[in-house]
Structures are given as structure tokens and as C-alpha cells.
Design a protein around this motif. Structure first.
Motif, PDB file in Angstrom:
ATOM      1  N   UNK A  16      20.250 -43.161   9.589  1.00 28.19           N
ATOM      2  CA  UNK A  16      20.826 -44.009   8.548  1.00 28.19           C
ATOM      3  C   UNK A  16      20.213 -43.696   7.183  1.00 28.19           C
ATOM      4  N   UNK A  17      20.916 -44.058   6.145  1.00 26.80           N
ATOM      5  CA  UNK A  17      20.439 -43.821   4.771  1.00 26.80           C
ATOM      6  C   UNK A  17      19.018 -44.329   4.574  1.00 26.80           C
ATOM      7  N   UNK A  18      18.678 -45.435   5.199  1.00 29.96           N
ATOM      8  CA  UNK A  18      17.341 -45.999   5.038  1.00 29.96           C
ATOM      9  C   UNK A  18      16.248 -45.126   5.652  1.00 29.96           C
ATOM     10  N   UNK A  19      16.634 -44.175   6.506  1.00 30.12           N
ATOM     11  CA  UNK A  19      15.666 -43.316   7.158  1.00 30.12           C
ATOM     12  C   UNK A  19      15.470 -41.974   6.481  1.00 30.12           C
ATOM     13  N   UNK A  20      16.139 -41.760   5.352  1.00 29.24           N
ATOM     14  CA  UNK A  20      16.052 -40.495   4.648  1.00 29.24           C
ATOM     15  C   UNK A  20      15.704 -40.755   3.193  1.00 29.24           C
ATOM     16  N   UNK A  21      14.705 -40.061   2.689  1.00 30.81           N
ATOM     17  CA  UNK A  21      14.386 -40.175   1.266  1.00 30.81           C
ATOM     18  C   UNK A  21      14.293 -38.776   0.669  1.00 30.81           C
ATOM     19  N   UNK A  22      14.660 -38.675  -0.603  1.00 37.48           N
ATOM     20  CA  UNK A  22      14.680 -37.395  -1.305  1.00 37.48           C
ATOM     21  C   UNK A  22      13.797 -37.511  -2.534  1.00 37.48           C
ATOM     22  N   UNK A  23      12.975 -36.491  -2.758  1.00 36.87           N
ATOM     23  CA  UNK A  23      12.058 -36.474  -3.900  1.00 36.87           C
ATOM     24  C   UNK A  23      12.206 -35.145  -4.638  1.00 36.87           C
ATOM     25  N   UNK A  24      11.870 -35.143  -5.920  1.00 38.60           N
ATOM     26  CA  UNK A  24      11.917 -33.887  -6.672  1.00 38.60           C
ATOM     27  C   UNK A  24      10.552 -33.208  -6.734  1.00 38.60           C
ATOM     28  N   UNK A  26       6.806 -32.642  -4.119  1.00 35.42           N
ATOM     29  CA  UNK A  26       6.287 -32.783  -2.754  1.00 35.42           C
ATOM     30  C   UNK A  26       5.704 -34.182  -2.572  1.00 35.42           C
ATOM     31  N   UNK A  27       6.178 -34.872  -1.536  1.00 35.07           N
ATOM     32  CA  UNK A  27       5.703 -36.229  -1.268  1.00 35.07           C
ATOM     33  C   UNK A  27       5.631 -36.438   0.232  1.00 35.07           C
ATOM     34  N   UNK A  28       4.559 -37.002   0.700  1.00 37.90           N
ATOM     35  CA  UNK A  28       4.431 -37.319   2.121  1.00 37.90           C
ATOM     36  C   UNK A  28       4.697 -36.119   3.002  1.00 37.90           C
ATOM     37  N   UNK A  29       5.573 -36.297   3.971  1.00 37.77           N
ATOM     38  CA  UNK A  29       5.918 -35.249   4.929  1.00 37.77           C
ATOM     39  C   UNK A  29       7.222 -34.553   4.557  1.00 37.77           C
ATOM     40  N   UNK A  30       7.628 -34.634   3.297  1.00 41.57           N
ATOM     41  CA  UNK A  30       8.881 -34.026   2.859  1.00 41.57           C
ATOM     42  C   UNK A  30       8.899 -32.523   3.063  1.00 41.57           C
ATOM     43  N   UNK A  31      10.068 -32.015   3.480  1.00 44.55           N
ATOM     44  CA  UNK A  31      10.241 -30.577   3.647  1.00 44.55           C
ATOM     45  C   UNK A  31      11.131 -30.054   2.519  1.00 44.55           C
ATOM     46  N   UNK A  32      10.875 -28.828   2.050  1.00 48.39           N
ATOM     47  CA  UNK A  32      11.687 -28.268   0.974  1.00 48.39           C
ATOM     48  C   UNK A  32      13.139 -28.109   1.418  1.00 48.39           C
ATOM     49  N   UNK A  33      14.048 -28.459   0.524  1.00 44.66           N
ATOM     50  CA  UNK A  33      15.480 -28.338   0.792  1.00 44.66           C
ATOM     51  C   UNK A  33      16.183 -27.943  -0.505  1.00 44.66           C
ATOM     52  N   UNK A  34      17.153 -27.052  -0.392  1.00 43.63           N
ATOM     53  CA  UNK A  34      17.896 -26.552  -1.537  1.00 43.63           C
ATOM     54  C   UNK A  34      19.236 -27.283  -1.625  1.00 43.63           C
ATOM     55  N   UNK A  35      19.613 -27.715  -2.833  1.00 45.55           N
ATOM     56  CA  UNK A  35      20.903 -28.362  -3.051  1.00 45.55           C
ATOM     57  C   UNK A  35      21.980 -27.278  -3.006  1.00 45.55           C
ATOM     58  N   UNK A  36      22.828 -27.308  -1.968  1.00 44.47           N
ATOM     59  CA  UNK A  36      23.868 -26.298  -1.817  1.00 44.47           C
ATOM     60  C   UNK A  36      25.212 -26.754  -2.349  1.00 44.47           C
TER      61      UNK A  36
END
Length: 108
Positions: A16-24, A26-36
Motif C-alpha cells: 500500500x502507499x503507506x508502505x512506500x516512501x520516496x526520498x531525493x 539517501x535515507x534509512x534503508x532506501x535503495x537507489x531508483x531511477x525515474x523512468x
């Protein structure tokens, strides 16, 4: 009540949306992702990320204001963080098969 999924059955997972967060940054356990891909319709934006160094993709819905606040653009790197406690796994069926979007185009 959770049902057991038989062995060797293809699965899909949703969060669910509440289980996903996006940062610009590096924060916490965030993994790098490219906006496609990005698509906006009024105040709602649909973003497709490709997880860096993989073929895995994640689709995220957010407000246009959130996209602007993050400075998100096509090709930019963001950091996606998932709350593992909110991931739901289910047998793969046509309704939850992400391959049904392969020919779907997103436009800004």
C-alpha cells in the motif's frame, strides 16, 4: 486469514502507499531508483521507477506537489524505501500481473 501458496506458483507482491516512501537523498534503508516514466493527471502523478542495477520496476502514485517537492524529473535518481511489514504476496493472476502494463505509455 492467510492462505498458503503452493510451491512453484508464480507470485506478485503489492504494497500500500503507506508502505512506500520516496526520498531525493539517501535515507534509512532506501535503495537507489531511477525515474523512468512519469504521468500526471491534475494533482495526481504516477511514477515508474527502475531499481538501480536491475530490471525491477516499482510504480508509485503521489501528489503532483510531492513530485515537485522532491525535484523529481525523468532520469533522476531517487531512493525508494519499503516497509517489509506491509508487503502482501499473492498468486500471480491477470489482474495483478505487472506485465499487463508493458505496452502502457506514460506521458507528462
Amino acid at each position: 486469514m492467510a492462505r498458503k501458496i503452493p510451491p512453484n506458483v508464480p507470485v506478485a507482491w503489492v504494497i500500500p502507499q503507506s508502505g512506500l516512501s520516496v526520498h531525493n537523498t539517501k535515507a534509512g534503508m532506501g535503495v537507489p531508483a531511477i525515474v523512468e516514466k512519469m504521468s500526471t493527471l491534475g494533482q495526481i502523478a504516477v511514477i515508474q521507477f527502475r531499481i538501480a542495477d536491475s530490471e525491477n520496476q516499482i510504480e508509485w502514485e503521489a501528489s503532483s506537489a510531492e513530485v515537485k517537492r522532491l525535484g523529481m524529473e525523468l532520469g533522476s535518481q531517487m531512493y525508494v524505501e519499503l516497509d517489509a511489514n506491509q508487503i502482501h504476496i499473492m498468486p500471480l493472476r491477470p489482474i495483478n500481473d505487472p506485465r499487463r502494463f508493458i505496452d502502457h505509455e506514460f506521458n507528462i
